[in-house]
Design a protein around this motif. Structure first.
Motif, mmCIF file in Angstrom:
data_model
loop_
_atom_site.group_PDB
_atom_site.id
_atom_site.type_symbol
_atom_site.label_atom_id
_atom_site.label_comp_id
_atom_site.label_asym_id
_atom_site.label_seq_id
_atom_site.Cartn_x
_atom_site.Cartn_y
_atom_site.Cartn_z
ATOM 1 N N TYR A 46 1.624 3.425 10.970
ATOM 2 C CA TYR A 46 1.717 4.409 10.283
ATOM 3 C C TYR A 46 1.366 5.804 11.086
ATOM 4 O O TYR A 46 1.294 6.914 10.580
ATOM 5 C CB TYR A 46 0.679 4.541 8.963
ATOM 6 N N ARG A 90 -8.633 3.212 -3.408
ATOM 7 C CA ARG A 90 -8.059 4.266 -2.526
ATOM 8 C C ARG A 90 -9.027 4.263 -1.530
ATOM 9 O O ARG A 90 -10.374 4.398 -1.786
ATOM 10 C CB ARG A 90 -7.809 5.422 -3.240
ATOM 11 N N TYR A 94 -4.629 5.785 1.860
ATOM 12 C CA TYR A 94 -3.982 4.738 1.535
ATOM 13 C C TYR A 94 -4.633 4.103 0.311
ATOM 14 O O TYR A 94 -5.762 4.022 -0.019
ATOM 15 C CB TYR A 94 -3.922 3.706 2.527
ATOM 16 N N PHE A 96 0.794 -1.110 -0.022
ATOM 17 C CA PHE A 96 -0.014 0.108 0.094
ATOM 18 C C PHE A 96 0.728 1.393 0.080
ATOM 19 O O PHE A 96 1.842 1.394 0.828
ATOM 20 C CB PHE A 96 -0.889 -0.072 1.153
ATOM 21 N N GLN A 97 0.334 2.445 -0.882
ATOM 22 C CA GLN A 97 0.946 3.708 -0.630
ATOM 23 C C GLN A 97 0.290 4.384 0.498
ATOM 24 O O GLN A 97 -0.873 4.510 0.675
ATOM 25 C CB GLN A 97 0.832 4.300 -1.961
ATOM 26 N N MET A 98 0.973 4.998 1.475
ATOM 27 C CA MET A 98 0.617 5.395 2.483
ATOM 28 C C MET A 98 0.847 6.768 2.633
ATOM 29 O O MET A 98 2.056 7.555 2.523
ATOM 30 C CB MET A 98 1.082 4.697 3.890
#
Length: 319
Positions: free
Chosen positions: A116, A81, A73, A57-59
């Motif tokens: 995160y 998303r 995310y 995942f891009q956070m």
């Protein structure tokens, strides 16, 4: 000769003490920088390992003191998303693909360990009186216990600071020494300028839906799921709703239906939310609800744990 030997021992002890003091200073500076900051911005890639597979995942995280949080995310495989938001009105999950938000009666994000959320990482470090501080050639490493609300086998975290810059580079959640969740930090900046619009539900939804556009909805030909507990399966289906019941030592039911305007406009408040492979799951008493490819799924059980319901949810496939 004895004097030379004694001097060498004293020098070695002094150097070792300096290294330990330096590590403690780095730790204290890191903790203080978060506790005293007005805001921070974090970007990175999170990997969740499950058996022999993993999801990435891009956070993107924005925090503004004292208690505003926005976490965006994106699943790097499906590009789905979602946005997790805490503002002055409450806690929300925004699902742009559904053009819908869900409100929660929750104390997120400080109700559990979240890799995160740097505030929570710091809190877990400070709470553990037996935390460990060490170093390698490349990193300072801070290790402490954590309290993950789903995966109880995740029992510790390691926080890595680059020795050249003293900047945060990586955080891992571990089962013993085995990394299970890894956040590789690409950007971490303190005291970044951010306005109230960053945490406006309406503004965020407008921005996110604009990013999605008018994409086509995937048509479903078959829905299947694993039977991890080897139970008897009974399926009932009408024009709108399918009910799949699993009966045995662990009883549970999966109810799913295609999304409709009436479903999407129904106002609901859930207890908490959990991260699934490619979506978010919403929990209430004895149930887990999630949305996938224009379908609503609900898992209901009085015998499954939340972790087991997540396992079932992740096994559901749409072809």
């Amino acid at each position: 000769m004895k004097k030379i030997f004694l001097f060498a021992v004293v020098l070695l002890f002094a150097l070792t003490s300096c290294k330990k003091d330096n590590m403690k200073d780095v730790y204290t500076d890191f903790v203080d920088s978060v506790n005293n900051c007005e805001s921070y911005e974090l970007q990175g890639e999170m990997e969740i390992k499950r058996n022999n597979e993993s999801d990435k995942f891009q956070m993107d995280v924005i925090y503004k003191a004292p208690n505003l949080f926005k976490v965006t995310y994106q699943n790097l495989e499906s590009n789905s998303r979602q946005v997790l938001l805490k503002n002055s009105d409450g806690v929300y999950v925004l699902c742009p693909e559904l053009n819908k938000e869900f409100k929660f009666e929750s104390s997120w994000p400080l109700n559990s360990s979240h890799i995160y959320i740097i505030n929570k990482v710091i809190e877990d470090l400070n709470t553990d009186t037996e935390r460990e501080i060490s170093q390698t050639d490349e990193n300072y490493i801070f290790k402490s216990k954590i309290n993950h609300h789903i995966k109880k086998d995740l029992n510790n975290q390691k926080v890595y600071l680059d020795k050249k810059t003293n900047e945060l580079s990586k955080i891992s959640y571990n089962n013993g020494d085995a990394e299970q969740i890894i956040l590789s930090v690409n950007k971490y900046k303190l005291n970044q300028t951010c306005t109230s619009n960053e945490f406006s539900l309406d503004q965020i939804m407008k921005q996110e839906t604009a990013l999605i556009g008018e994409g086509e909805t995937k048509k479903c030909s078959q829905i299947s799921c694993d039977n991890p507990f080897d139970l008897e399966v009974v399926t009932n289906k009408d024009d709108k709703i399918t009910i799949v019941s699993f009966k045995g030592e662990k009883n549970y039911t999966i109810v799913y239906q295609e999304l409709s305007d009436s479903l999407l406009t129904t106002s609901r408040v859930y207890d908490e939310f959990v991260l699934l492979d490619d979506s978010l799951g919403f929990t209430s008493t004895s149930s887990l609800t999630f949305y996938k490819n224009n379908y609503e799924f609900k898992i209901v059980s009085n015998t499954l744990t939340l972790e087991e319901m997540v396992e079932v949810a992740n096994s559901i496939q749409i072809d």
